[in-house]
Every structure is written in C-alpha cells, then in structure tokens.
Design a protein around this motif. Structure first.
Motif, short mmCIF file in Angstrom:
data_model
loop_
_atom_site.label_atom_id
_atom_site.label_comp_id
_atom_site.label_asym_id
_atom_site.label_seq_id
_atom_site.Cartn_x
_atom_site.Cartn_y
_atom_site.Cartn_z
N GLY A 1 -6.27 1.54 -9.34
CA GLY A 1 -5.86 0.76 -8.19
C GLY A 1 -5.29 1.65 -7.10
N GLU A 2 -4.85 1.04 -6.02
CA GLU A 2 -4.27 1.76 -4.89
C GLU A 2 -2.97 1.08 -4.49
N LEU A 3 -1.99 1.88 -4.10
CA LEU A 3 -0.67 1.37 -3.71
C LEU A 3 -0.35 1.84 -2.31
N ARG A 4 0.10 0.90 -1.46
CA ARG A 4 0.60 1.23 -0.12
C ARG A 4 2.02 0.70 0.01
N ILE A 5 2.89 1.51 0.60
CA ILE A 5 4.31 1.18 0.71
C ILE A 5 4.68 1.01 2.17
N TYR A 6 5.37 -0.09 2.47
CA TYR A 6 5.90 -0.35 3.81
C TYR A 6 7.41 -0.43 3.69
#
Length: 727
Positions: A135-140
């Motif tokens: 999977g892929e993780l993006r952090i804001y």
C-alpha cells in the motif's frame, strides 16, 4: 489538587477595594480557559482502536503519544483474484485478495510527523517510515496551507475538503490479505512536538498575555480529548502541582513544588476576642486529617518503553494495605519517572493533611496566592491556599509543604510482548535448476527461486516468469529468507572422489542473522548441509563464524548429485553460494514454461529483481557414466565398459542395480568433438568391443584423440566420460 478558578483569585488579589476589577479580570480568564457548562478533563484509557463515529472528538496532541484516530473517508473494498495451480491434471485454485483506501483524522492541531503505526497490534509502519504491508501512505500535518489529497479529490470532486488545521493520513490501496480482508484496527504514534511536553503550547489564545513558568519535566506526551483547558490543568496539577495567579494584567502559571530561597515570615498571629471564627484568643489553629484514603497509592500512565501501553507505578515501590487511590494520568512517561512522580504526589498529599489557620491584622502586599511562607514558632514551609477578609483582619488558610524530597526507588516497566520493528530491505534473488532427486515426476524440471534480503524485516515477494520482456505470475516466495551469499576466497578444483579435509573456503552471507550449521560425517551421508556453489552441489561438515557475515567452511564432499564435472573447475571469489535447505521455493514447471529467467517484486522493490536460471537442463540431463574400464582380450581385441548412473539416483547403493529412469538404455560412443564426433557408435549396453582391425584403423586415423561415452536420455545426453586416449 488545586482548584483553578480565576475569578475567585481575582477577588482575593484585588481586596475590598479592587475586588470588582479583579473579578472582571478573573472572569476574562475563566471564559478563555475554563469555558462554561459541564467540564470533563483528559482521562487515561486502555489503547483504543480507530473509529468512524460522528461526533467523536479529535484530540489535541502534545509531545509523543499513541492514538487511534477516526476514519473520515473510505472507498469500497477492491477485489483482486489470482489463479494458481492447474495443468497436467491438477486442479487450479483462485485466490481473492482485497485492498481499500481510506483517510484517518489524527489531531486537531498541527503535528510534526507520524512514527510507528500498529494494525491489529502488529507493526504496519516502522520507525524508519517503512510500510510492512502493501500500500501507500500519505501524511498531512494539519497546517493552514495543506492541499486536498489527490485520491480523495478524484473521488469527491469539487466538494473535497483540504482539512486545514486537521492532521490526517491517507492509506491508498492498503492490502488486506493479512488482516482477514477487512480494515484493521489502527493506532498511531503521533510526534506532535520535539522534546518534552510544554505547558505554554497548550495555552489557548487569550486577549491578555500569559506567563508559563512551570516545566513538565520527563512528560513525553499528553492528549486532550476535549473539554476546557482548566480541566486539563486540573489533571496535570495532580502530578505536576501548579500555582495559578491572575494578578495584574496577565495570567501566571508556576511550579507549586518550587520553594524560594528566602520565603517571607508571617507576622505573629493576631487575637480577635470579638470574632466567632477560629482561635479568637491565640489567632491560630492547626488541624490534621486522619483519613489516608486521599493519599495517592500510585499512578497509571502510558509507558513509553512498552509502546505506550498502560502502566502502573506505586509510590515507594510497594502497595499498602486497605483501600487506596490511584492517579489516572493520561501522560506518556518512562517507568522510572512515573514512579518518581507517584512518590512525590504521595509525599505532598501526606504532608498536606496538616493545615493551619492563621489570623493577621493586615496582609502584606508582597504576598500572593499560593506563595510559600514561614510561620513564627513552627518548622518547615507553608503555602497560602485560601484567605478571608474580615473587619478585624485577614484569616489565612495554610497547608504544610513536604519536609524534603520524596524517597526514590528503582522502577521496572515490566515485560511486554512488543512487536519487533525490522526494516524491510530490497529483495535479492537467485534461481537455479537442480538435477532430479528422484522425487516427483521424472519429466518435470526442478527449478527453485532463492529469494532473500539483508534484514529480517523482509516480508516476501511475488515471483514471475520472464517471457519475452513480460512477467507472468508463478507464485509467492513466502516470508522465509533463503540463506545466500558469495565466496570470499577461491575454491580450488577437486576430483570429487573422497571427503576433502584439506580445503577451506570463506563465504560471506547476505545477512548477519544467517547461520550455517555443522554436521557429522553420518549426517553428510544422509544429505545434510547441501549447498550450491556456482553450479556445483557440495556438502560441508565444518562451519566456523569469523565475523558477523563471514564463515569458514571445510571438510567437503564435492560434486554431489552428478555435478562432479563442475567440481573440476576452480570457483573464484564472488561465486554465488546458496544453502539448499527448505527456504528456496520450488517453481511450478507448467507455469514456468520455457522461461530462462525469474523475477521477484517485494514490498520495497522499486523495480522487479531479475535472476537468470543457473544450471538449465540439469533436471532432465542423465548423469555421466563412471568407472571406465578397458580389457585386452586374448585375440587382441579391446573391450571397453563403464558403469551407468541415472537421474534421481543421488545415493549409491551397493548390490542394487541403478534404475534407468529413461525410456530406453542408450549410449553414444564417439571420438573427437562430443557435439559432432568424427566417429560414433550407438550401443544399448554399457560396453563396446573393438576388434583388432577396427582399433588399428582408429590408431592410424585418430591417434592422440579421446574416445568417450555419453548416456542418451529422453531429453538430453549426459556429459562425456573419458574412456581412453588412442595411441
């Protein structure tokens, strides 16, 4: 615990004349800090899991904490199918896997970063930022200029919010096979700020300035789940006692444990014969509470050394008999610091049971609420906790301060089954074909993929057959790493006839946690410690570790399984080494087809890792005949003979005829080039007779050339056995 109510503080400071001004100042702080209506402060809870309920408050985090978060957006599950097996009369199996994309709100104030992530109690993301599952993780991070997430924006279009001021993360195509094909329960390590928790960061915005002089030493994390700031201060005050003063034009929050270098001395107690309050004659009255139940026995907290699981430390290191009170403190601490705080809280509460009422004729303007003072004729220090103005003077309520530091004891966080955090590293792949070992179909190639990595955090890889530049799925490697490496020194040639006790070779393995076992001679006879060096199969009895990754091997059996031809060639440093244990994965010959290369893709592999198949054709190639013999007969003719071997017959059994394992027993005898011999004979028995005229003709036409024999199998011919040199 102090009662934080700033309007009352303002009245006390303002006195009879300035009470109105003080009350207005206190009310201003009350509205900003205390709020209105029902107040609920932060509470310590066992580790919760991610929810998606409307109305769930999004916490404000400080320092480093572990929190579940709230799902704020999600897609439907995406189904993927993979077919395996089939061919040659075997049934096929279709496996369904699912993935999902979703967003989780984490904090209602900006954060610095996200550390580890747990899914169903196992690490989903390590401290190094590596995902343990696909999977892929993006952090804001919740800053005011963050832009909408592209995946959410593509799903919602123009109605997609940017969630400014809200820290959240987005998982895209998270693979759910390891979680029962459902969204797992998640908890996140939030790194909101650097260093210890700062009380000044927790202060709400106010029209008047605030001065925070109370450090929260050793407090590594704290979360506010909602409610007023005053309720948070009340929780903190139990462990880190506070002094709050709203005198003048600003609010000051100080350290209630701090004792000034020279505390002021109160004036002598004043008598008031007309008063109906305490001690009208002496002006002083002391009290001591007998009930011990208000003295805290210990503290429950989040233990940082046990992945923020709830911990308990008792004051003084041991429990007392009877009922006791435990401080529920939702802060992240180390065990030693938590015990120290518990001991201090118990010490303060024990001394605070002693209070003193003291009447003075007038109040010194230099005294402030919560100030530490000395009392005439009494030892130690006292704190002003309350006063009351009367016509005849000011009546002070004093509380006894601890006489000295609390007793310090060694603390132990206890044991915890924490998940090891092992960094995933790229896949290293080797592929090879071995001679048939007699197991399984004789017409099927035995091709193996030895997939591995330099760390134990590797989670396996998908395997593919390389077909004219495209990749065809052929299975999975599994999580077990193959023990692979390369020669650090040269391996000299050998005739592979006896146990070689004089040769030593150094091998550098891929990972420091790989082990090479030793074996007895009896164990070698049973097939122990087989390894592939280049295309030669060897066995070793002795393995000595030289450093973290280098081993010295000795006591070899060379050229095993019919690879004695490769033993005749030296192996230079850098030649691949593969331990032939249970780790290498056998590949499906039906899926592999005619492919000569295999590829693998793991979790952190940016591109497929391709490996050419070494030893192509070894499974279907007959073994070279052995034991050449020549007999000169009485009539002058020559009888040549040899001993046959067969594919699958790795063991040599005396008194038992070696099986053919081919459709027919056939041999090719030739002179010269083994691919295109100048003279050739085809025989069906392991012998060839040359008459005197025939041999004389060979001597005249092919003197100095080699006469050899090869066994002819169903799919290929064996290597050539040297029978004699014509002279």
């Amino acid at each position: 615990m102090a009662t934080i109510l700033f309007s009352a503080v303002g009245t006390a400071i303002g006195g009879p004349i300035g009470g109105t001004i003080g009350a207005l100042l206190g009310n201003a702080f009350d509205q900003k800090v205390s709020g209105s209506g029902r107040r609920e402060g932060p509470r310590l809870q066992e580790l919760r899991v991610t929810t998606s309920s409307y109305g769930t408050p999004i916490a404000r985090h400080y320092g480093k904490v572990r929190t579940p978060g709230s799902v704020i957006w999600a897609t439907d599950l995406v189904e993927n199918s993979e077919k395996s097996g089939g061919g040659k009369g075997r049934p096929s199996t279709t496996t369904y896997n699912y993935s999902v994309s979703f967003a989780v709100a984490l904090a209602s104030r900006p954060i610095k970063d996200i550390g580890r992530i747990w899914a169903d109690g196992n690490l989903l993301r390590g401290a190094g930022g590596d995902l343990k599952f696909g999977g892929e993780l993006r952090i804001y991070r919740g800053h005011g200029d963050q832009q909408p997430d592209p995946l959410i924006d593509s799903a919602l279009g123009g109605s997609c919010p940017a969630f400014r001021g809200l820290a959240y993360c987005v998982f895209e195509s998270l693979q759910l096979a390891d979680f029962g094909n459902r969204i797992p329960t998640l908890t996140f390590e939030i790194i909101a700020d650097d260093g210890d928790v700062s009380l000044s960061r927790m202060m709400p915005r106010m029209d008047r300035p605030a001065n925070v002089e109370r450090p929260l030493h050793t407090l590594q994390g704290f979360s506010e789940d909602g409610g007023s700031f005053a309720s948070s201060l009340a929780v903190i005050d139990e462990v880190y006692p506070l002094i709050c003063n709203a005198s003048g034009n600003n609010l000051t929050i100080g350290d209630a444990e701090a004792i000034p270098a020279n505390p002021p001395l109160l004036p002598e107690a004043a008598a008031d014969p007309r008063s109906e309050s305490f001690a009208s004659v002496s002006g002083e009255s002391s009290r001591r509470q007998p009930d011990l139940r208000d003295i805290p026995e210990g503290i429950r907290y989040y233990d940082t050394t046990r992945d923020f699981q709830a911990g308990l430390q008792r004051a003084g290191g041991r429990a007392r008999a009877g009922r006791s009170r435990i401080i529920e403190f939702p802060g992240a601490l180390e065990a030693e610091n938590a015990r120290d705080l518990a001991s201090k809280a118990a010490e303060r509460a024990s001394w605070a049971r002693e209070s003193l009422s003291w009447r003075v004729a007038e109040l010194d303007p230099g005294l402030e609420p919560g100030q530490v003072v000395r009392v005439p004729g009494r030892k130690g220090y006292w704190r002003i906790i309350n006063w009351e103005w009367r016509e005849s003077g000011v009546e002070l309520e004093l509380q006894r301060m601890p006489h000295g530091p609390a007793r310090s004891t060694i603390a132990d966080a206890g044991q915890s089954l924490t998940t090891p955090d092992m960094m995933a590293t790229p896949t290293v792949l080797r592929a090879y074909e071995l001679p048939w070992d007699g197991k399984g179909p004789a017409e099927q190639r035995q091709v193996f993929a030895a997939a591995s990595s330099s760390t134990a955090g590797w989670t396996g890889s998908a395997l593919y057959a390389v077909e004219e530049g495209s990749l065809a799925p052929i299975g999975q490697s599994g999580r077990q790493r193959s023990v692979i490496g390369q020669l650090e020194s040269d391996l000299p040639p050998s005739d592979a006839s006896l146990l070689d006790r004089g040769i030593e070779v150094d091998v550098t393995l891929l990972s420091a946690d790989f082990q090479l076992p030793e074996a007895t001679i009896a164990g070698l006879a049973k097939g122990a410690n087989r390894a592939l060096i280049g295309e030669e199969i060897v066995q070793f009895a002795s393995a000595t570790r030289l450093d973290e990754v280098t081993w010295r091997l000795s006591h070899f059996l060379r050229g095993r399984g019919g690879t004695e031809g490769y033993a005749l060639a030296p192996k230079p440093a850098g030649t691949p080494f593969i331990l032939l244990g249970d780790e290498p994965v056998p590949l499906d010959d039906a899926k592999l087809g005619l492919s000569t290369a295999v590829a693998a893709t793991g979790l952190v592999d940016a591109d497929p890792v391709v490996a050419q198949i070494a030893g192509l054709g070894a499974s279907l190639r007959p073994l070279c005949p052995v034991h050449p013999r020549m007999q000169l007969k009485t009539d002058g003719s020559i009888a040549l003979s040899w001993t046959r071997r067969a594919r699958g017959a790795w063991e040599w059994r005396d008194g038992v005829e070696v099986p053919i394992n081919e459709q027919a027993e056939k041999y090719l005898v030739g002179i010269g080039d083994t691919a295109s011999p100048a003279v050739r004979w085809e025989v069906t028995e392991p012998c060839l007779n040359l008459s005197v005229p025939d041999f004389e003709a060979l001597q005249s036409s092919h003197a100095g050339q080699v006469l050899w024999v090869r066994q002819v199998g169903n799919h290929a011919s064996s290597a050539a056995l040297h029978l004699l040199t014509i002279s």
